[in-house]
Design a protein around this motif. Sequence first.
Motif, PDB file in Angstrom:
ATOM      1  N   SER A 469     -49.913 -54.797  17.537  1.00  0.00           N
ATOM      2  CA  SER A 469     -49.698 -56.155  16.884  1.00  0.00           C
ATOM      3  C   SER A 469     -50.766 -56.010  15.667  1.00  0.00           C
ATOM      4  N   ILE A 470     -50.160 -55.833  14.603  1.00  0.00           N
ATOM      5  CA  ILE A 470     -50.967 -55.632  13.152  1.00  0.00           C
ATOM      6  C   ILE A 470     -50.749 -57.283  12.531  1.00  0.00           C
ATOM      7  N   LEU A 471     -51.998 -57.677  12.046  1.00  0.00           N
ATOM      8  CA  LEU A 471     -51.827 -58.956  11.260  1.00  0.00           C
ATOM      9  C   LEU A 471     -52.748 -58.685   9.820  1.00  0.00           C
ATOM     10  N   ALA A 472     -51.839 -59.264   9.056  1.00  0.00           N
ATOM     11  CA  ALA A 472     -52.397 -59.061   7.652  1.00  0.00           C
ATOM     12  C   ALA A 472     -52.424 -60.533   7.111  1.00  0.00           C
ATOM     13  N   ASP A 473     -53.414 -61.168   6.313  1.00  0.00           N
ATOM     14  CA  ASP A 473     -53.651 -62.354   5.832  1.00  0.00           C
ATOM     15  C   ASP A 473     -54.426 -62.395   4.619  1.00  0.00           C
ATOM     16  N   VAL A 474     -53.721 -62.914   3.550  1.00  0.00           N
ATOM     17  CA  VAL A 474     -54.596 -63.330   2.516  1.00  0.00           C
ATOM     18  C   VAL A 474     -54.355 -64.591   1.727  1.00  0.00           C
ATOM     19  N   GLN A 475     -55.660 -65.374   1.170  1.00  0.00           N
ATOM     20  CA  GLN A 475     -55.566 -66.646   0.793  1.00  0.00           C
ATOM     21  C   GLN A 475     -56.234 -66.290  -0.581  1.00  0.00           C
ATOM     22  N   ALA A 476     -55.630 -67.234  -1.602  1.00  0.00           N
ATOM     23  CA  ALA A 476     -55.985 -67.411  -2.842  1.00  0.00           C
ATOM     24  C   ALA A 476     -56.266 -68.997  -3.152  1.00  0.00           C
ATOM     25  N   ARG A 477     -57.635 -69.083  -3.557  1.00  0.00           N
ATOM     26  CA  ARG A 477     -57.962 -70.670  -3.793  1.00  0.00           C
ATOM     27  C   ARG A 477     -58.340 -70.695  -5.231  1.00  0.00           C
ATOM     28  N   TYR A 478     -58.089 -71.682  -5.909  1.00  0.00           N
ATOM     29  CA  TYR A 478     -58.652 -72.181  -7.116  1.00  0.00           C
ATOM     30  C   TYR A 478     -59.152 -73.440  -7.232  1.00  0.00           C
ATOM     31  N   VAL A 479     -60.417 -73.681  -7.623  1.00  0.00           N
ATOM     32  CA  VAL A 479     -61.303 -74.704  -7.205  1.00  0.00           C
ATOM     33  C   VAL A 479     -61.924 -75.466  -8.409  1.00  0.00           C
ATOM     34  N   THR A 480     -61.705 -76.646  -8.676  1.00  0.00           N
ATOM     35  CA  THR A 480     -62.727 -77.313  -9.798  1.00  0.00           C
ATOM     36  C   THR A 480     -63.399 -78.320  -9.343  1.00  0.00           C
ATOM     37  N   LEU A 481     -64.647 -78.378 -10.046  1.00  0.00           N
ATOM     38  CA  LEU A 481     -65.505 -79.776  -9.649  1.00  0.00           C
ATOM     39  C   LEU A 481     -66.206 -80.322 -11.106  1.00  0.00           C
ATOM     40  N   GLU A 482     -65.785 -81.400 -11.046  1.00  0.00           N
ATOM     41  CA  GLU A 482     -66.186 -82.124 -12.385  1.00  0.00           C
ATOM     42  C   GLU A 482     -67.354 -83.391 -11.838  1.00  0.00           C
ATOM     43  N   MET A 483     -68.423 -83.286 -12.389  1.00  0.00           N
ATOM     44  CA  MET A 483     -69.494 -84.339 -12.295  1.00  0.00           C
ATOM     45  C   MET A 483     -69.740 -85.239 -13.485  1.00  0.00           C
ATOM     46  N   ILE A 484     -69.408 -86.397 -13.227  1.00  0.00           N
ATOM     47  CA  ILE A 484     -69.564 -87.324 -14.608  1.00  0.00           C
ATOM     48  C   ILE A 484     -70.768 -88.308 -14.364  1.00  0.00           C
ATOM     49  N   PRO A 485     -72.052 -88.167 -14.865  1.00  0.00           N
ATOM     50  CA  PRO A 485     -73.106 -88.687 -14.632  1.00  0.00           C
ATOM     51  C   PRO A 485     -73.136 -90.235 -15.307  1.00  0.00           C
ATOM     52  N   ASP A 486     -74.174 -90.924 -14.785  1.00  0.00           N
ATOM     53  CA  ASP A 486     -74.173 -92.000 -15.280  1.00  0.00           C
ATOM     54  C   ASP A 486     -75.076 -92.298 -16.688  1.00  0.00           C
ATOM     55  N   THR A 487     -74.619 -92.214 -17.757  1.00  0.00           N
ATOM     56  CA  THR A 487     -75.384 -92.182 -18.984  1.00  0.00           C
ATOM     57  C   THR A 487     -76.399 -93.277 -19.261  1.00  0.00           C
ATOM     58  N   ASP A 488     -75.969 -94.386 -18.684  1.00  0.00           N
ATOM     59  CA  ASP A 488     -76.878 -95.438 -18.804  1.00  0.00           C
ATOM     60  C   ASP A 488     -78.221 -95.115 -18.108  1.00  0.00           C
ATOM     61  N   PHE A 489     -78.051 -94.685 -16.761  1.00  0.00           N
ATOM     62  CA  PHE A 489     -79.293 -94.104 -15.942  1.00  0.00           C
ATOM     63  C   PHE A 489     -80.061 -93.109 -16.523  1.00  0.00           C
ATOM     64  N   LEU A 490     -79.399 -92.168 -17.019  1.00  0.00           N
ATOM     65  CA  LEU A 490     -80.075 -91.081 -17.849  1.00  0.00           C
ATOM     66  C   LEU A 490     -80.854 -91.587 -18.911  1.00  0.00           C
ATOM     67  N   GLY A 491     -80.347 -92.361 -19.729  1.00  0.00           N
ATOM     68  CA  GLY A 491     -80.654 -92.865 -21.142  1.00  0.00           C
ATOM     69  C   GLY A 491     -80.244 -92.001 -22.186  1.00  0.00           C
ATOM     70  N   GLU A 492     -79.360 -91.040 -21.862  1.00  0.00           N
ATOM     71  CA  GLU A 492     -78.837 -90.477 -22.882  1.00  0.00           C
ATOM     72  C   GLU A 492     -77.385 -89.959 -22.476  1.00  0.00           C
ATOM     73  N   ASP A 493     -76.663 -89.581 -23.421  1.00  0.00           N
ATOM     74  CA  ASP A 493     -75.030 -89.003 -23.090  1.00  0.00           C
ATOM     75  C   ASP A 493     -75.403 -87.421 -22.858  1.00  0.00           C
ATOM     76  N   ARG A 494     -75.272 -86.895 -21.867  1.00  0.00           N
ATOM     77  CA  ARG A 494     -75.292 -85.487 -21.526  1.00  0.00           C
ATOM     78  C   ARG A 494     -74.241 -85.040 -20.572  1.00  0.00           C
TER      79      ARG A 494
END
Length: 763
Positions: A469-494
Amino acid sequence: MLQLFKKTLLTAIAALAVFTAYAQNSITGTVKSESEDEILVGANVVLLPISKGSTTDKDGEFKINNIPNGDYTLKVSFVGYKNYEESISISESKSLKIYLVPDKLLSEEVVVSAIRADKLAPITQSTLSKKEINSVFNGQDGAFVLEQLTPSIQVNSDAGTRFTNYGSMRLRGIDQKRINITLNGVPLNDMIDQGVFFSNFTDITRSMESVQVQRGVGTSTNGTASYAGSIGYESEDINTEDPEATVTLLGGSFNTWQGTAEVKTGLMENNTAFYTRLSRTYSDGYRDHSGSDAYSFFFSGGWFGEKDIVKINGFNGRTKNDLAYSPVPESLIEEDPRTNVNNPNDIDDFGQSLLQLEHTHFFNNNSTLTSSAYYGAAGGDFPYTYNVDSENLASINYPLFNDHYGVMSYFNQKFTDFEWTTGIHAYRFNRENIEQLVPNFSNPYYQDQSIKDEISAFIKGSYRVGDFSILADVQARYVTLEMIPDTDFLGEDRSIPTYEWTFLNPKVGVTYEINSNINAYASFGRSGREPTRSNYLGDTQINAGNIDSLQNQGFVQPEFVNDFEGGLRYNTQKAKINFNAFYMDFENEIAPIGEFIPQYFIQLYENQESSFRRGVELDWQFMPVENFTVSGNATYMQSIISEYSPEGSNEVFEDIKTPYSPEYFVNAQIQYHPINQFGLSLHTRFVGKSYTDLTNNEDFVLPSYSVANVKLFSNISESYRLEVDINNIFSEQYYTDGGSVGNEMGFFVQAPAHFYATFIAKF
């Protein structure tokens, strides 16, 4: 006379041909249940149109002799299973393996089958039935159940009771942020930090029909990467004949108690069925101020039509945990092993919920389409109290809130020798991290947002060629991560650039059926895993200590594993033995080895040099005589990092052992049920020593330990059952986790001898 001779000769030749055809051909084979892989004794096997037949013997085997060459229809039937029919051509003797499908109106198993491995798949796996789960389950959180029943799992309990409160799990020495965990295909992991906290939804194991643990890369699944392995839960089967109500009451050491009520309607006349469970759990914990107060609710309902299943599944849980997440210095343990150095005022209040709507359409017996939409949420408060000075305390609250939306769909097609499945999954995961000075909750001084999106697809197929019994399996993943900082805490808009990753995860393997009871397999799989939010931050905040690194996207790269697995499986009514060997080669493994920034208490993560894990695993079950079972599992593993140089040091350590990766795990259990009214089981567990730092300093070691438990049970009647669990019967003082605390070792102490008594009533 000549004509008579010719006639006689032709008749003799024809008779000889027929005799030869009958004498040379036969069909032999075995008949098993597809769902349980158990032999079926007494199944009827008939060959049409000649109506030759047989029944399976005590080993599930049959034989039909003296079959002439030709085309036939083979029919197999057994009470409680769907009839099996196959067209076969006979020109020589054949040996067959036949699997019958349970005859339900429509099977619920198809929902999880797309991301599970069947029993012949070349995947290292343990699939636990409800009966096996219940043999060790008494209401404890999910991870503590799996540790006893499957190889290579190690679990820590913050409270020391191994029942509730926070626990952490490792598979082959790899932490649970690298383990994919799903319920009916829906991811349970926090997508951004990728962990699972079973204490958020206590007692959920009670509502599970089965669970499959795949060690290594395994088959394609949904959600976080299957890096160390995957754990797939299947919820309670509601398509049953009879209604049932169950009340379970538990009480025991450390003021622990639990009450659970379950109701199952069974399939009603309108083809609907429902199940619900409500649980309440309380414990003071073994360690000082390490208690829990929790409730959990689970619901499942469905409509079962001629060609369709529509189901809704959901749970909600909420837990207040006294916090005990810090290891205790050994010097304090010697004074009082119950010491908890966390502040007694720190009590978190966290919960998690899930709602899933799923639809399965059966085009025919061999083609199905299953689709789901789901919404998950989690969140709550996590306080931290500290000393401002010798007389005053202050407290910071770290609340977080997650929203998780997703859809998934699978199509499955079965042929005689070939089966294929394709699937797609997409989700959005939204996280808010907040920090507040207590009691100023209305005005947080810090607040950021993280958004993670993913779309993944897979296609897999298995093909039978003779005994292979032969098994073949392939998966494709596309992932994004966006991190939005607290600019008031940082003291600047970065702003921080959006992180993007694309992964292609292939798997291939082959299984050889040596005979109906023995098969051997080998496989290769590769999986990539993106960094977590905390891998980038090294902390809970986006602050001046890590913002530069966050804008430099190259400082932490994805990690990869190349996983080689091979094994031998033996399965009969009296014995089951699974042996496997594995070699996991890691690329760019992510570890806390980067710069330490003292003013922000940040340890940055980086990719370390190449590393590997290799070992052998064994699990077994024997029933030498009726009502007497010997079972267990064992692991021997080596885990090596090629090179490590501490940040800011010229010293180089080579071929070091990976922290928190013991070489040995052993579970052994004996269960004896001499009479229907009474039985007992004895369980022992041994775990070898492991290092806790990357220099392999002998002063910072988790020592090996051995612990023994006893379970007594009595079936008072068909409706009532009593169980008593006595854990750590010899009161061994042992530790399951720890780390350096200043210049000495700190540990999480586990409880000495303690007990839980459970009463179960079914109506």
